[in-house]
Design an enzyme around this catalytic site. Structure first.
Site, short mmCIF file in Angstrom:
data_model
loop_
_atom_site.label_atom_id
_atom_site.label_comp_id
_atom_site.label_asym_id
_atom_site.label_seq_id
_atom_site.Cartn_x
_atom_site.Cartn_y
_atom_site.Cartn_z
N TYR A 418 0.81 -1.21 0.00
CA TYR A 418 0.00 0.00 0.00
C TYR A 418 0.85 1.28 0.00
O TYR A 418 0.31 2.37 0.16
CB TYR A 418 -0.95 0.01 1.20
CG TYR A 418 -2.37 -0.38 0.85
CD1 TYR A 418 -3.15 0.42 0.04
CD2 TYR A 418 -2.92 -1.57 1.29
CE1 TYR A 418 -4.45 0.08 -0.29
CE2 TYR A 418 -4.22 -1.94 0.98
CZ TYR A 418 -4.98 -1.10 0.18
OH TYR A 418 -6.27 -1.45 -0.16
N HIS A 421 2.73 6.27 -2.94
CA HIS A 421 2.91 7.72 -3.00
C HIS A 421 2.90 8.32 -4.41
O HIS A 421 2.56 9.50 -4.56
CB HIS A 421 4.19 8.11 -2.27
CG HIS A 421 4.07 7.99 -0.78
ND1 HIS A 421 4.68 6.99 -0.07
CD2 HIS A 421 3.40 8.73 0.12
CE1 HIS A 421 4.38 7.12 1.21
NE2 HIS A 421 3.61 8.17 1.36
#
Length: 643
Positions: A418, A421
């Site tokens: 996850y 960015h």
């Protein structure tokens, strides 16, 4: 996504303290239950282990290797994904507590009747037989066998230099957009991560020093990054894999809105009609005390504040609906039922809207909707309710609770994949919802940390949502990391390279490098850099930096590999999603056995059934109706309102 120096998320959000307070030992009532000193047997260890299932799963894996689930017709692709999930459920859930027991853990509070029908503030008693499962302070699990967790040596941490990986492979030179989704998808992910996990602030007493290469103009040499807080209760001579503690609840329980400690929850509640605090202009209150000001917690930015405000408004709207339906309910009853409803709505939106938007392959979209509605589909579910106790037929919500033989927790591998960015753009084009008139072009730092207060004062919430909804985030690929995050000033004044920090964090948590990670996900590993990417120039740069394809970092490999059609991220990362997207629903009592009228109330379940991201937006921001006209998924690009 985050902008801290520790883990994928900072510590708390709206109105919560920068550093979570330890839970005090309860006073009065029955004695506290000590947290588990080791693994407790949980049901499900025999999950689909018969010969018939193993043959089916083996065929599914063979077809996936030879053809690829994404290249098959939808029905066959779904059948293959089902077999792959069976394998992952049996082989890719590990509990580090079986090797390194937690010691000196916070006690489990005494059980009360309220635990039967409401989520606890710290996540305890979700599983009534294992009350410490998934509570705040519980250890992260793993999606790999524990023997494959890498030892954290200097060689693993520093070779090749995380700073050089950042500079040479991640730096954004030209913005590469993800054109199938809008920028709300980036803000939503941050909002969700704040609910899911926090490794806490970095340990400034232990620093990783990264020597700079010639020509690097970083402000200090060596670059110093605080070590992550691995398990603070772990004995120094403990024999077992590196592991860390989740400072928030592991459950999908809206903790980013409601807090994880009694102090946090008390701070956000009004004490009247079950509602949460909002200012007179309908935004979340931002305290001036730095100790509890969310804008001073690394990772806070305008996108996070937008969704926090929207769903505090939604919580209060649910309270109004429940109070009208059940006028005798007091503040506590209204709050607890509304919390259940909003948490379930967040999970539904993420399952059937956000994830399908970011993995918009037809087979993946169908699989995710089957997770929630079953193969019977949404129309049958809305008309007739559940047709079967089977999650395949009628979806996971309302089916039986399932742990697959391993105590539920979020995992270090889940946190690692996850790290997305690149979704963040460097610049934000702020426009009016009425007519698409330009208001400002702002760089990301202007929206981050305490500066977000100025954005809230300057622009209407509807204009901000419109601006995010009509622009694209970045594609999750190499050389597309936000420039502003490679030299980002945190609220405490420290300047960090978040790209280098992301690389370091995954390494220091013992997550395997990319090729071995692929094997552990039951996939073939590339034998050369040319197999990893079809970009010859990029392959040459990867080889120059790593030398051996086996050394390629997980995040770098995920960003480099070929993606299925419609995917914003890699197929390798999708294997964690196949497993964990279901598990977070399967294991949660309030999404399974207690997803029923007696717990939520009939009006509460109807609210979850009848709402999605679009209805939430239009309830609180009706000026967005023209932009959302004809948009099936609120995370897909909206219609611009200019003539």
């Amino acid at each position: 996504m985050s902008t801290d120096t520790s883990g994928p998320a900072g510590t708390r959000t709206a109105g919560a303290p920068a550093v979570p307070r330890p839970r005090a030992a309860p006073t009065g009532g029955p004695p506290a239950v000590p947290a588990s000193a080791g693994p407790r047997p949980v049901p499900g260890s025999d999950y689909r282990r018969t010969l018939l299932w193993r043959v089916y799963d083996g065929v599914a894996q063979l077809v996936d290797h030879r053809v690829g689930w994404d290249r098959l017709p939808r029905s066959l692709g779904l059948a293959v994904l089902g077999g792959l999930r069976n394998i992952l459920r049996r082989e890719n859930l590990s509990d580090p507590s079986s090797r390194v027991p937690v010691v000196d853990a916070s006690p489990v509070p005494p059980r009360t009747p309220q635990h039967l029908v409401a989520r606890s503030v710290d996540g305890s008693y979700n599983d009534l037989d294992h009350p410490d499962m998934g509570m705040a302070g519980a250890r992260f699990g793993r999606n790999i066998p524990l023997d494959n967790v890498l030892p954290v040596t200097d060689d693993e941490l520093l070779r090749p230099s995380p700073r050089e990986v950042s500079r040479r492979l991640l730096t954004r030179t030209t913005f590469q957009p993800a054109e199938t989704v809008n920028t709300l998808a980036a803000a939503w992910l941050q909002f969700m991560i704040r609910d899911w996990f926090s490794h806490g602030q970095g340990d400034t007493s232990r620093l990783v020093e990264i020597p700079l290469e010639p020509g690097d103009t970083w402000w200090e040499d060596p670059m110093r990054i605080p070590r992550i807080h691995t398990d603070p209760t772990r004995p120094a001579d403990a024999d077992g894999p590196v592991t860390s503690i989740n400072e928030v609840s592991h459950w999908w329980d809206g903790s980013s809105l409601y807090g994880t400690t009694p102090e946090e929850q008390q701070r956000v509640r009004t004490g009247s009609d079950g509602k949460l605090h909002l200012t007179e202009d309908g935004t979340i209150p931002l305290p001036e005390d730095p100790a509890i000001d969310p804008t001073r917690v690394p990772g806070w930015w305008t996108g996070l504040g937008m969704f926090a405000t929207l769903f505090v408004r939604e919580h209060n709207a649910v309270c109004d609906r429940l109070r009208a339906e059940y006028p005798d309910w007091d503040d506590e009853e209204l709050f607890q039922r509304a919390r259940l409803v909003v948490s379930a709505l967040l999970a539904k939106i993420h399952t059937v809207e956000w994830t399908p938007a970011i993995t918009s392959h037809p087979t993946a979209v169908s699989a995710l909707r089957i997770n929630w509605f079953g193969i019977a589909g949404e129309r049958i579910a809305r008309t007739f309710g559940r047709l079967s106790g089977s999650e395949v037929v009628s979806g996971i919500p309302g089916a039986g609770t399932a742990h697959y033989g391993v105590p539920f927790s979020l995992t270090e591998e889940f946190a690692s994949v996850y790290r997305m960015h690149p979704l963040l753009p460097d610049d934000f084009d702020i426009r009016t919802a009425d007519g698409d008139r330009p208001l400002a072009l702002l760089a990301f730092p202007a929206l981050a940390g305490p500066h977000s207060r100025e954005i809230t004062d300057r622009f209407a919430l509807g204009d901000l949502f419109y601006s995010f909804g009509t622009t694209h985030p970045g594609a999750i690929v190499l050389r597309n990391f936000p420039r502003s995050l490679q030299s980002f000033e945190r609220p405490d004044g420290k300047v960090i390279d978040l790209a280098a920090t992301d690389i370091l964090r995954i390494r220091e948590l013992g997550v395997p490098r990319y090729c071995q990670f692929r094997r552990l996900m039951h996939l073939a590993a590339p034998r050369s850099f040319a197999e990893l990417t079809d970009d010859a120039g990029l392959a040459a740069d990867l080889e120059d930096l790593y030398g051996d394809v086996e050394r390629v970092d997980l995040m770098v490999g995920l960003f480099a590999e070929r993606r299925p059609a419609g995917f914003a991220f890699s197929d390798t990362a999708f294997r964690i999603f196949i497993l964990m997207a279901s598990r977070r629903l399967n294991s949660d009592r309030f999404f399974t056995r207690d997803f029923r009228p007696e717990i939520y109330s009939p009006a509460g379940l109807a609210w979850v059934r009848d709402n999605d991201m679009r209805t939430v937006l239009l309830r609180h921001l009706p000026q967005l109706r023209p932009a959302l006209r004809g948009v099936d998924n609120a995370f897909a690009p909206w219609t611009r309102t200019s003539a």
